[in-house]
Design a protein around this motif. Structure first.
Motif, mmCIF file in Angstrom:
data_model
loop_
_atom_site.group_PDB
_atom_site.id
_atom_site.type_symbol
_atom_site.label_atom_id
_atom_site.label_comp_id
_atom_site.label_asym_id
_atom_site.label_seq_id
_atom_site.Cartn_x
_atom_site.Cartn_y
_atom_site.Cartn_z
ATOM 1 N N LYS A 33 92.280 61.336 12.981
ATOM 2 C CA LYS A 33 91.219 62.103 12.303
ATOM 3 C C LYS A 33 90.797 61.687 11.067
ATOM 4 N N ALA A 41 80.325 57.759 10.834
ATOM 5 C CA ALA A 41 80.980 58.312 11.841
ATOM 6 C C ALA A 41 80.429 57.823 13.274
ATOM 7 N N LYS A 42 78.865 57.768 13.282
ATOM 8 C CA LYS A 42 78.078 57.749 14.622
ATOM 9 C C LYS A 42 78.434 56.205 14.991
ATOM 10 N N GLN A 45 81.803 55.815 16.478
ATOM 11 C CA GLN A 45 82.259 56.342 17.420
ATOM 12 C C GLN A 45 82.041 55.541 18.751
ATOM 13 N N SER A 46 81.170 54.756 18.523
ATOM 14 C CA SER A 46 80.703 53.959 19.809
ATOM 15 C C SER A 46 81.558 52.676 19.731
ATOM 16 N N GLU A 49 85.076 53.903 21.093
ATOM 17 C CA GLU A 49 85.089 54.443 22.556
ATOM 18 C C GLU A 49 85.138 53.127 23.280
ATOM 19 N N TYR A 94 85.683 60.115 24.354
ATOM 20 C CA TYR A 94 86.950 60.099 23.820
ATOM 21 C C TYR A 94 87.110 60.675 22.488
ATOM 22 N N THR A 95 85.927 60.745 21.586
ATOM 23 C CA THR A 95 85.935 61.121 20.051
ATOM 24 C C THR A 95 84.829 62.154 19.864
ATOM 25 N N ARG A 96 85.099 62.967 19.082
ATOM 26 C CA ARG A 96 84.188 64.129 18.743
ATOM 27 C C ARG A 96 83.839 64.116 17.024
ATOM 28 N N ILE A 97 82.501 64.315 16.614
ATOM 29 C CA ILE A 97 82.175 64.386 15.429
ATOM 30 C C ILE A 97 81.687 65.761 14.983
ATOM 31 N N ILE A 113 85.560 62.726 12.025
ATOM 32 C CA ILE A 113 85.719 62.274 13.513
ATOM 33 C C ILE A 113 87.247 62.169 13.842
#
Length: 116
Positions: A33, A41-42, A45-46, A49, A94-97, A113
């Motif tokens: 985290k 973060a966005k 994320q890609s 993942e 698999y991840t969360r923002i 994230i």
């Protein structure tokens, strides 16, 4: 206008952007985290993942592929052996923002994230 532009440049050259995402990914894997800007973060994320999807296989080629992106033995080992097997039945996400705060200095929106 930014029609059909697939990724954010984040105000950096391609080499700087690649290094930034690599270092953020290593930090996320090590700490599970992190807090950063919402646009970073966005993008992260890609990036992460895709690595988790490859690492779920857990074989030698998965290790090689992940290491080619991260260049960090400890983070690669943790991702392939500890984190990725948790998501064996999951098809993505698999991840969360979570947006967390507004930075006082430049009023930038910050976000956490984390792995789900």
């Amino acid at each position: 206008m930014r029609h059909k532009n697939r990724f954010r440049k984040l105000g950096r050259t391609s080499a700087h952007r690649k290094a930034l995402l690599k270092n953020l990914a290593i930090s996320l894997i090590e700490h599970e985290k992190i807090e950063t800007g919402v646009f970073k973060a966005k993008e992260l994320q890609s990036y992460v993942e895709k690595l988790v999807s490859v690492a779920r296989k857990g074989d030698f080629n998965a290790h090689r592929h992940v290491f080619a992106y991260l260049q960090n033995k400890q983070a690669t080992h943790k991702l392939v052996t500890e984190l990725a097997p948790k998501y064996a039945t999951r098809k993505g996400g698999y991840t969360r923002i979570h947006r967390s705060a507004i930075r006082k200095g430049d009023a930038s929106v910050l976000a956490f994230i984390a792995f789900v």
